[in-house]
Design an enzyme around this catalytic site. Structure first.
Site, PDB file in Angstrom:
ATOM      1  N   CYS A  42      41.136  41.748  39.553  1.00 36.29           N
ATOM      2  CA  CYS A  42      42.107  41.736  40.552  1.00 36.29           C
ATOM      3  C   CYS A  42      41.109  41.376  41.596  1.00 36.29           C
ATOM      4  O   CYS A  42      41.795  40.667  42.794  1.00 36.29           O
ATOM      5  CB  CYS A  42      42.545  43.438  40.828  1.00 36.29           C
ATOM      6  SG  CYS A  42      43.873  43.618  39.846  1.00 36.29           S
ATOM      7  N   HIS A  84      42.926  38.806  30.161  1.00 41.36           N
ATOM      8  CA  HIS A  84      42.392  37.584  30.305  1.00 41.36           C
ATOM      9  C   HIS A  84      42.368  36.884  28.996  1.00 41.36           C
ATOM     10  O   HIS A  84      42.098  37.267  28.020  1.00 41.36           O
ATOM     11  CB  HIS A  84      40.864  37.715  30.956  1.00 41.36           C
ATOM     12  CG  HIS A  84      39.757  38.705  30.201  1.00 41.36           C
ATOM     13  ND1 HIS A  84      40.075  39.875  30.220  1.00 41.36           N
ATOM     14  CD2 HIS A  84      39.084  38.476  29.336  1.00 41.36           C
ATOM     15  CE1 HIS A  84      39.204  40.757  29.667  1.00 41.36           C
ATOM     16  NE2 HIS A  84      38.500  39.740  28.887  1.00 41.36           N
ATOM     17  N   HIS A 122      48.372  42.713  37.658  1.00 36.34           N
ATOM     18  CA  HIS A 122      47.254  43.394  36.761  1.00 36.34           C
ATOM     19  C   HIS A 122      48.163  43.905  35.634  1.00 36.34           C
ATOM     20  O   HIS A 122      49.125  44.816  35.783  1.00 36.34           O
ATOM     21  CB  HIS A 122      46.742  44.701  37.557  1.00 36.34           C
ATOM     22  CG  HIS A 122      45.818  45.576  36.568  1.00 36.34           C
ATOM     23  ND1 HIS A 122      44.594  45.221  36.629  1.00 36.34           N
ATOM     24  CD2 HIS A 122      46.083  46.615  35.761  1.00 36.34           C
ATOM     25  CE1 HIS A 122      44.023  46.071  35.783  1.00 36.34           C
ATOM     26  NE2 HIS A 122      45.063  46.895  35.258  1.00 36.34           N
ATOM     27  N   CYS A 173      39.647  47.176  39.822  1.00 40.55           N
ATOM     28  CA  CYS A 173      39.791  46.274  38.744  1.00 40.55           C
ATOM     29  C   CYS A 173      38.782  44.819  39.370  1.00 40.55           C
ATOM     30  O   CYS A 173      39.348  44.472  40.000  1.00 40.55           O
ATOM     31  CB  CYS A 173      41.031  46.056  38.455  1.00 40.55           C
ATOM     32  SG  CYS A 173      41.108  44.420  37.340  1.00 40.55           S
TER      33      CYS A 173
HETATM   34  P1  AMP Z   1      36.026  40.894  27.347  1.00 40.85           P
HETATM   35  O1  AMP Z   1      34.652  41.090  26.739  1.00 40.85           O
HETATM   36  O2  AMP Z   1      36.861  40.212  26.538  1.00 40.85           O
HETATM   37  O3  AMP Z   1      36.608  41.764  28.410  1.00 40.85           O
HETATM   38  O4  AMP Z   1      35.648  39.904  28.471  1.00 40.85           O
HETATM   39  C1  AMP Z   1      35.190  40.053  29.856  1.00 40.85           C
HETATM   40  C2  AMP Z   1      34.488  38.625  30.405  1.00 40.85           C
HETATM   41  O5  AMP Z   1      34.391  38.806  31.859  1.00 40.85           O
HETATM   42  C3  AMP Z   1      33.113  38.528  29.756  1.00 40.85           C
HETATM   43  O6  AMP Z   1      32.925  37.430  28.649  1.00 40.85           O
HETATM   44  C4  AMP Z   1      32.066  38.556  30.832  1.00 40.85           C
HETATM   45  O7  AMP Z   1      30.896  37.670  30.478  1.00 40.85           O
HETATM   46  C5  AMP Z   1      32.940  38.192  31.932  1.00 40.85           C
HETATM   47  N1  AMP Z   1      32.730  38.620  33.334  1.00 40.85           N
HETATM   48  C6  AMP Z   1      32.089  39.733  33.490  1.00 40.85           C
HETATM   49  N2  AMP Z   1      32.130  39.650  35.016  1.00 40.85           N
HETATM   50  C7  AMP Z   1      32.439  38.704  35.438  1.00 40.85           C
HETATM   51  C8  AMP Z   1      32.259  38.073  36.937  1.00 40.85           C
HETATM   52  N3  AMP Z   1      31.897  38.488  37.867  1.00 40.85           N
HETATM   53  N4  AMP Z   1      32.814  36.779  36.694  1.00 40.85           N
HETATM   54  C9  AMP Z   1      32.770  36.095  35.816  1.00 40.85           C
HETATM   55  N5  AMP Z   1      33.148  36.418  34.393  1.00 40.85           N
HETATM   56  C10 AMP Z   1      32.853  37.710  34.325  1.00 40.85           C
HETATM   57 ZN    ZN Z   2      43.397  44.018  37.710  1.00 36.88          ZN
END
Ligand code: AMP
Ligand code: ZN
Length: 111
Positions: free
Chosen positions: A9, A100, A48, A6
């Site tokens: 995680c 999140h 998680h 994940c």
């Molecule tokens: P969701 O589409 O609600 O699952 O949100 C996932 C979010 O994680 C998106 O807004 C992405 O821009 C963000 N995201 C993906 N990878 C990373 C990362 N390595 N660091 C920070 N944010 C990330």
């Molecule tokens: Zn996780």
């Protein structure tokens, strides 16, 4: 329980770098890599859980704490005003299956 595959995680464990905004014993918050507002922070529990429904059923207090953390960030960034989003399920735009909260703040937001 951690999920070794994940992404969030790994972020919580500092195996993948992130820009930390807040942390405490149960919760971690970091800047979204692709911000949709002037301030776009993701608040995650260290443990998680797949989505907000799973978290709500397993630990409602931790979910309430995530809201407190969102409020703390918004108090700091924008006088306490913010939008809180939990995408739940692929069809609703969830791409990372570690619960999140998206905290959008720092500027006036479109409806
Ligand atoms: P969701 O589409 O609600 O699952 O949100 C996932 C979010 O994680 C998106 O807004 C992405 O821009 C963000 N995201 C993906 N990878 C990373 C990362 N390595 N660091 C920070 N944010 C990330
Ligand atoms: Zn996780």
């Amino acid at each position: 329980m951690k999920d070794t595959e994940c992404l969030f995680c790994k972020i919580v464990d500092c195996e993948v770098p992130s820009e930390k905004v807040y942390e405490d014993a149960t919760t971690y918050a970091f800047k979204d890599i692709n911000p949709k507002a002037k301030v776009h922070v993701l608040v995650v529990p260290r443990e998680h859980y797949r989505n907000v429904d799973e978290l709500a059923k397993a630990d409602a207090q931790l979910l309430a704490h995530m809201v407190e953390v969102a409020q703390t960030i918004a108090d700091r960034e924008y006088d306490g005003a913010y939008r809180l989003i939990f995408n739940t399920g692929e069809e609703a735009g969830q791409t990372v299956f570690h619960v999140h909260a998206h905290v959008l703040t720092g500027e006036p937001l479109d409806e």
